[in-house]
Design an enzyme around this catalytic site. Sequence first.
Site: not given
Ligand code: ACO
Length: 336
Positions: A113, A263, A293
């Site tokens: 990214c 990004h 993304n």
């Molecule tokens: N639908 C429903 N529930 C979900 C989903 C989903 N799609 N995904 C995760 N959950 C659940 C998890 O299992 C967890 O449940 P639990 O509490 O029972 O264990 C709960 O939701 C919270 O999960 P978290 O991972 O803590 O949720 P968070 O608020 O952090 O959101 C997310 C997750 C959206 C992935 C966030 O962390 C994020 O955007 N992080 C950055 C990711 C990113 O930008 N990555 C790309 C970088 S660029 C590259 O180089 C590819």
Amino acid sequence: SRGCKLVGSGSAVPSLEISNGDLAKIVETSDEWISVRTGIRNRRVLSGKDRLSGLAAEAAKRALEMAQVDADDVDLVLLCTSTPDDLFGSAPQIPRALGCKRNPVAYDITAACSGFVLGLVSAASHIRGGGFQNVLVIGADALSRYVDWTDRGTCILFGDAAGAVLVQACDGSEDGLFAFDLHSDGEGQKHLNAGIKNSEIEHAVGSNGSAASFPPRNSSYSCIQMTGNEVFRFAVSRVPQSIESSLAKAGLNGSDIDWLLLHQANRRIIDSVATRLEIPAERILSNLANYGNTSAASIPLALDEAVRSGTVQSGHTLAVAGFGAGLTWGSTIVRW
Ligand code: ACO
């Protein structure tokens, strides 16, 4: 002195659209969860015979049309991608698809990214120090190829796309790429990766140097693995620091910036970075809702849409930042 400026943009997305509702049919999730946590509603995915290099060439063609530059006047093509059609590099396919009679230098840049920001800075260096005239910088990725469609934590985030800009040599007085700040941290790779599978290559040579297994077995890449909250924390702390550093190098501050173009990974990351930099919401560019993304493509895709809609206008200053796998991150200040 020799400067460089952005003279055209273009983008292309695949036709197959996947909504949050479609994803809710294959993993346990909901439109509400995805929209609230990420800001994403739709994404596009390559299908059938479509190739990434085809999408990248389409974006490049549109950038050349906007710049009114002939494909044969391009002397360097930088294809920023982590999902090439060919492991050995796909950049040389771009001039071929554009019908160039004179083959330019062309190579891939692999930095997930952050790829497009690294590509822009590389283009500027090639122009300033290498005598290049017209450099196509293309960000194109099809992460759908490596998404685990059973993992709700990642499959909701990504989409496929391509975006391109033409960077052209100019007089130093017209320079449009003011400053940059680039970083990497291999320690953080554990939080986001698509590594090679339990490589036989490691086991192929025993400790005494003898071949443990010969011939070695071929390998392939794992699906994307991510610790979302770690990547989130990394982005919201490092990206504002990097932009502040670029602004300082350019002798500017946040109020000199017309547009913040990050990004497009997550709406909450973008909002948090803007808040830390005290950049008001109306100066944020974002099209995350429609495409998710799209990795190296997200910045030029959002830029191209904003230019074509008249939002970004000639003379505007943008703070641009990429961040992601590697880990890698970086920023640059550019004038459109
Ligand atoms: N639908 C429903 N529930 C979900 C989903 C989903 N799609 N995904 C995760 N959950 C659940 C998890 O299992 C967890 O449940 P639990 O509490 O029972 O264990 C709960 O939701 C919270 O999960 P978290 O991972 O803590 O949720 P968070 O608020 O952090 O959101 C997310 C997750 C959206 C992935 C966030 O962390 C994020 O955007 N992080 C950055 C990711 C990113 O930008 N990555 C790309 C970088 S660029 C590259 O180089 C590819």
